[in-house]
Each structure stands twice: as structure tokens, then as C-alpha cells.
Design an enzyme around this catalytic site. Structure first.
Site, PDB file in Angstrom:
ATOM      1  N   ASP A   1      45.909  48.271  48.314  1.00 39.52           N
ATOM      2  CA  ASP A   1      44.788  48.881  47.585  1.00 39.52           C
ATOM      3  C   ASP A   1      44.970  50.400  47.547  1.00 39.52           C
ATOM      4  OD1 ASP A   1      42.315  49.215  46.419  1.00 39.52           O
ATOM      5  OD2 ASP A   1      41.205  49.004  48.287  1.00 39.52           O
TER       6      ASP A   1
ATOM      7  N   ASP B   1      33.309  50.495  39.781  1.00 37.67           N
ATOM      8  CA  ASP B   1      34.163  51.359  40.594  1.00 37.67           C
ATOM      9  C   ASP B   1      35.444  51.667  39.825  1.00 37.67           C
ATOM     10  OD1 ASP B   1      32.353  51.349  42.639  1.00 37.67           O
ATOM     11  OD2 ASP B   1      33.607  50.248  44.077  1.00 37.67           O
TER      12      ASP B   1
ATOM     13  N   GLU C   1      35.844  46.581  40.533  1.00 42.01           N
ATOM     14  CA  GLU C   1      36.683  47.771  40.758  1.00 42.01           C
ATOM     15  C   GLU C   1      38.044  47.572  40.104  1.00 42.01           C
ATOM     16  OE1 GLU C   1      36.864  49.625  44.682  1.00 42.01           O
ATOM     17  OE2 GLU C   1      39.046  49.765  44.486  1.00 42.01           O
TER      18      GLU C   1
ATOM     19  N   GLU D   1      30.790  43.088  45.134  1.00 42.00           N
ATOM     20  CA  GLU D   1      32.074  43.682  44.732  1.00 42.00           C
ATOM     21  C   GLU D   1      33.235  42.781  45.141  1.00 42.00           C
ATOM     22  OE1 GLU D   1      32.679  47.765  45.879  1.00 42.00           O
ATOM     23  OE2 GLU D   1      34.830  47.621  45.506  1.00 42.00           O
TER      24      GLU D   1
ATOM     25  N   ASP E   1      35.681  55.199  42.948  1.00 38.64           N
ATOM     26  CA  ASP E   1      35.951  54.683  44.295  1.00 38.64           C
ATOM     27  C   ASP E   1      37.437  54.865  44.576  1.00 38.64           C
ATOM     28  OD1 ASP E   1      35.582  53.648  46.729  1.00 38.64           O
ATOM     29  OD2 ASP E   1      35.407  51.568  46.107  1.00 38.64           O
TER      30      ASP E   1
ATOM     31  N   HIS F   1      40.931  46.358  42.303  1.00 41.66           N
ATOM     32  CA  HIS F   1      40.858  45.017  42.869  1.00 41.66           C
ATOM     33  C   HIS F   1      41.349  43.950  41.901  1.00 41.66           C
ATOM     34  CE1 HIS F   1      37.605  46.620  45.852  1.00 41.66           C
ATOM     35  NE2 HIS F   1      38.759  47.246  45.934  1.00 41.66           N
TER      36      HIS F   1
ATOM     37  N   LYS G   1      37.086  41.346  45.649  1.00 44.28           N
ATOM     38  CA  LYS G   1      38.420  41.864  45.955  1.00 44.28           C
ATOM     39  C   LYS G   1      39.258  40.692  46.471  1.00 44.28           C
ATOM     40  CE  LYS G   1      40.748  45.611  48.389  1.00 44.28           C
ATOM     41  NZ  LYS G   1      40.675  46.678  49.415  1.00 44.28           N
TER      42      LYS G   1
ATOM     43  N   ASP H   1      43.734  52.819  45.385  1.00 45.24           N
ATOM     44  CA  ASP H   1      42.567  53.679  45.109  1.00 45.24           C
ATOM     45  C   ASP H   1      42.958  55.054  44.575  1.00 45.24           C
ATOM     46  OD1 ASP H   1      40.774  51.709  45.893  1.00 45.24           O
ATOM     47  OD2 ASP H   1      40.584  52.458  47.942  1.00 45.24           O
TER      48      ASP H   1
ATOM     49  N   MET I   1      23.358  54.852  44.625  1.00 40.76           N
ATOM     50  CA  MET I   1      23.817  53.599  45.235  1.00 40.76           C
ATOM     51  C   MET I   1      24.001  53.771  46.740  1.00 40.76           C
ATOM     52  SD  MET I   1      26.917  52.228  46.493  1.00 40.76           S
ATOM     53  CE  MET I   1      28.500  52.140  45.688  1.00 40.76           C
TER      54      MET I   1
ATOM     55  N   ASP J   1      28.629  56.500  56.805  1.00 44.09           N
ATOM     56  CA  ASP J   1      29.225  57.724  56.233  1.00 44.09           C
ATOM     57  C   ASP J   1      28.267  58.881  56.485  1.00 44.09           C
ATOM     58  OD1 ASP J   1      31.148  56.081  55.095  1.00 44.09           O
ATOM     59  OD2 ASP J   1      30.166  56.046  53.135  1.00 44.09           O
TER      60      ASP J   1
ATOM     61  N   HIS K   1      27.884  54.683  52.582  1.00 48.79           N
ATOM     62  CA  HIS K   1      27.645  53.606  53.542  1.00 48.79           C
ATOM     63  C   HIS K   1      26.752  54.218  54.614  1.00 48.79           C
ATOM     64  CE1 HIS K   1      31.723  52.651  52.026  1.00 48.79           C
ATOM     65  NE2 HIS K   1      31.381  51.395  52.189  1.00 48.79           N
TER      66      HIS K   1
HETATM   67  C1  GLT Z   1      35.838  50.591  50.670  1.00 51.26           C
HETATM   68  C2  GLT Z   1      36.336  49.612  49.654  1.00 51.26           C
HETATM   69  C3  GLT Z   1      35.645  49.778  48.360  1.00 51.26           C
HETATM   70  C4  GLT Z   1      34.185  49.489  48.403  1.00 51.26           C
HETATM   71  C5  GLT Z   1      33.436  50.399  49.295  1.00 51.26           C
HETATM   72  C6  GLT Z   1      31.999  49.976  49.359  1.00 51.26           C
HETATM   73  S1  GLT Z   1      34.143  50.562  50.853  1.00 51.26           S
HETATM   74  O1  GLT Z   1      36.233  51.870  50.318  1.00 51.26           O
HETATM   75  O2  GLT Z   1      37.736  49.767  49.478  1.00 51.26           O
HETATM   76  O3  GLT Z   1      36.238  49.061  47.337  1.00 51.26           O
HETATM   77  O4  GLT Z   1      33.661  49.700  47.119  1.00 51.26           O
HETATM   78  O5  GLT Z   1      31.712  49.239  50.490  1.00 51.26           O
HETATM   79 MN    MN Z   2      35.117  49.698  45.526  1.00 49.27          MN
HETATM   80 MN    MN Z   3      39.646  49.769  46.387  1.00 54.35          MN
END
Ligand code: GLT
Ligand code: MN
Ligand code: MN
Length: 392
Positions: free
Chosen positions: A262, A252, A224, A188, A294, A227, A190, A264, A95, A64, A61
Site C-alpha cells: 500500500d 480517499d 480508496e 473502507e 489519504d 486499495h 481493502k 499511498d 470526518m 492521532d 483517528h
Molecule cells: C490508514 C489506512 C487508510 C485508512 C485510514 C483510516 S488509516 O492510513 O491505510 O486507508 O483510510 O482509518
Molecule cells: Mn484510506
Molecule cells: Mn492506503
């Protein structure tokens, strides 16, 4: 006789197109209940280490890399150092994306905030971030609308929000064209978090939205794992649907228990069977895009744990890829799949009204036999499980 040299198929290499975000391995472990547990890691250190581990690239980002309050001189130095680290390690930046969620100004969304000044600020920030990404030759530009949503529908008419969202993406497509950037935009989806409900919650919503844009060819999706799993959906189905219409621009990878926040987690660390079928889908389809992890290390970890997490993410993908090969090579599975093919499951079996309309209308079916015959999916699934458990 010596065996021919076999390259270790479990060792990540740049050609595997594995990427991480600065925000993923750099995640300091902050959560809504507790402070950071790991010190901030510099982008330069992240690039060096990921390069050593065999990743292809690193994504970011805007903030970042360049902190929100950096001066022009500071920005220049950061960019210079980062570029040098990339050059040295051979890592790429495939990306880039914009942080449209951290600043309190985005508390009601960015492109869909009720405040039109916020919406314009979001466009400005994104244009500048697209400029930054292009300084590193990024090719994909991700739009994760984390703050695009509501806690209460009293706040805004979601139809209006969709129009604002569309205007913003159309605007940025025009900017992409005007600058000659050639980015491929990836939306993306979610379902929720950080907003109570987020707009464009699933892959399907995003795909439908794309076809209403002025430049639908420029826009695809970045699904992702976590998500879709949060929403209890089968991730592979959404990915397949995007792929089948040429819209899988990026992916992702991570892991998630359904129905939770979430998480991750490290790819493959939760639903191994789901992860297997995802890898199978990507590999069978010859997906050549980036495979972006991700995700982040457990909050319990120190820096050593972070690199273990990164190594493990890539290794699990490659191990599952081996299992996909084992699935295809298994004689009993091959036989079961051939039987399905013989029933007309083979790819390419299509019908059309023009060619088959009358024949189908007149066809005599042996319904007794059709009703009686099972599909042997229990055996097929058990064989898959046995491959995953390493006994076949
Ligand atoms: C954040 C989010 C992710 C996205 C990122 C990109 S930011 O970490 O949870 O799913 O992919 O903006
Ligand atoms: Mn993501
Ligand atoms: Mn996520």
C-alpha cells in the site's frame, strides 16, 4: 478593454472540499524496514499549514489527536488547542475515525477478533471516538477494517467473522441514533495489508454487506484509489457503482502501482489516465462530498517535501478538472460521443420487459451491419491522451 477577473482555477480553495488526515501529512515516514525520518508534527501546526494551503478540513483517528495514554487533563488541553487552531484557520473536521489497528490488542482484529473481550473493547473505543469526533462536528465516520482479517483460514470461520462485523456496525448505528449524532458511516474496503487477507476486500463486498445491516441507509462506502489498484481493479468502476446507488459517502485519493504494498503516493503521481477518469467521474456526477487525500510524502522528504506533497495533491486534482473541461469542449470528442449517443448510448436509454418485451422478441436485426461497424474508441482514447499530454 480589460479582461474580466478570472479566479485562478488551479488554486485550492475551501469550496473544493479537499481534506487531509492528521496521519497523512503527519506521517513520519516509518516503514517496516526503517525508523521515522521526520519529527512528529503537532495537530495545531498541521491545521495552520493546511489552512494556508487552501484545504477545507482535516480528519483524524482518535489517537492521532489524543494519544492513547493521555490523562483527562491532557485530553482537555489538546482538544482546546486544536479547536482554537481550527477556529483561527477556518478549517473543519468533516470526518473522524477510530484507530482499531495500532494497539497490539487488535492483532487478531477488532470487531472480528476471536477474543470477545477485544470485540467489546473495540466497540467501547469506537463509541468514545465517535464522541470525540462530534466535539468537532464531524459528519462522516469511517470504518477501515485494517486488522479485520486473517493470515490463515484455520483461525476462524469467515461466516462467523461476518456476523461479528455486522453485529458491531449494527450496535454502532444504534449508538449513533441514541446519541443523536447523525453520522454517516463509511466502510473502507481493502484487500490486504496489514492482514494477509482483509474482510470486505472490495467496494462490491462492502456494498453487499451494507444491505444486510439493520440500518442500511446510514451506511455507505469510503473507497480508496490504492486499495482497488492493489487488487488490479478499475477504481472508477467501483466508485461509479457506489455512486449510482447513493453510497459514495467519502473518497480517499492517492496513487498506487498495482500489485505492490500500500504505497499511498500523492494523487495522480502514478496512473495519470486512471486519475483523469476518476476526476471526470466525480466532476461529471457533481460529487459534492469530501475529497480526502489519504496519502503521504515520500520517505525521502523533510517537512518542506510534505507541504509540496499536500500542495501537489490538490493542484493535480484541479489540473485534471481542467482537462475534464477540455475533454468536454473538444469538438472531435464531442462528435465521437454524439455518434455513440446516436447508437443508443445516450443516458436515459432504457428498456423494460413490460414496454419492449414483445417488440424485442420480434425485432429483425441487421446482424451483418452490426458486426461490421466499429466504435472508434482508438481515436477517442488517443484524443484523451493528447488532452492529457497538453497538445489539444
Ligand atoms: C490508514 C489506512 C487508510 C485508512 C485510514 C483510516 S488509516 O492510513 O491505510 O486507508 O483510510 O482509518
Ligand atoms: Mn484510506
Ligand atoms: Mn492506503
Amino acid at each position: 478593454m480589460t479582461k474580466p477577473f478570472a479566479q485562478d482555477v488551479r488554486t485550492p480553495r475551501p469550496e473544493h472540499r479537499f481534506t487531509f488526515g492528521l496521519w497523512t501529512v503527519g506521517n513520519p515516514g516509518r516503514d517496516p524496514f526503517g525508523d521515522a525520518v521526520r519529527p512528529a508534527m503537532s495537530p495545531v501546526r498541521i491545521v495552520q499549514k493546511l489552512g494556508e494551503l487552501g484545504a477545507y478540513g482535516v480528519n483524524f483517528h482518535d489517537n492521532d489527536l489524543v494519544p492513547r495514554d493521555a490523562t483527562t487533563a491532557e485530553r482537555e488541553k489538546i482538544v482546546r488547542d486544536f479547536r482554537a487552531a481550527l477556529k483561527e484557520s477556518g478549517m473543519k473536521v468533516p470526518m473522524a475515525t477510530t484507530n482499531l489497528f495500532g494497539d497490539p490488542v487488535f492483532r487478531d482484529g477488532a470487531f472480528t477478533s476471536n477474543d470477545s473481550a477485544v470485540r467489546r473493547h473495540a466497540l467501547q473505543k469506537t463509541m468514545r471516538s465517535m464522541d470525540l469526533g462530534k466535539e468537532f462536528d464531524a459528519e462522516t465516520y469511517v470504518f477501515w477494517g485494517g486488522r479485520e482479517g486473517v493470515e490463515t483460514n484455520a483461525a476462524k470461520d469467515p461466516r462467523e467473522a461476518m456476523k461479528w462485523f455486522r453485529d458491531a456496525i449494527n450496535f454502532l448505528c444504534e449508538y449513533n441514533i441514541a446519541q443523536g449524532y447523525n453520522y454517516r458511516f463509511a466502510l473502507e474496503p481493502k484487500p490486504n495489508e496489514p492482514r494477509g487477507d482483509i474482510f470486505l476486500p472490495t467496494i462490491g463486498h462492502a456494498l453487499a454487506f451494507i444491505y444486510t445491516l439493520d440500518h442500511p441507509d446510514m451506511v455507505g462506502v469510503n473507497p480508496e484509489v490504492a486499495h482497488d489498484s492493489m487488487a488490479g481493479l478499475d477504481f472508477a468502476h467501483g466508485v461509479a457503482q457506489a455512486m449510482e446507488v447513493g453510497k459514495l459517502f467519502h473518497i480517499d485519493l492517492n496513487a498506487q502501482k498495482p500489485g505492490r504494498y500500500d504505497q499511498d503516493h500523492r494523487f495522480g503521481s502514478e496512473d495519470l489516465k486512471q486519475a483523469f477518469f476518476l476526476v471526470k467521474l466525480l466532476e461529471d456526477a457533481g460529487y459534492a462530498g469530501m475529497k480526502h487525500f489519504d496519502s503521504h510524502a515520500y520517505r525521502t522528504e523533510d517537512e518542506a517535501g510534505v507541504w509540496e506533497f499536500a500542495r501537489g495533491s490538490m493542484r493535480t486534482y484541479l489540473l485534471l478538472k481542467e482537462k475534464v473541461a477540455a475533454f468536454h469542449a473538444d469538438p472531435e470528442i464531442t462528435q465521437l460521443l454524439a455518434a455513440l449517443d446516436a447508437r443508443g448510448a445516450a443516458p436515459g436509454m432504457r428498456i423494460s420487459f413490460l414496454h419492449d418485451g414483445q417488440a424485442i422478441k420480434d425485432e429483425q436485426f441487421d446482424l451483418e451491419a452490426m458486426r461490421a461497424k466499429g466504435y472508434a474508441y482508438e481515436r477517442l482514447d488517443q484524443l484523451t491522451i493528447e488532452i492529457l499530454l497538453g497538445v489539444r
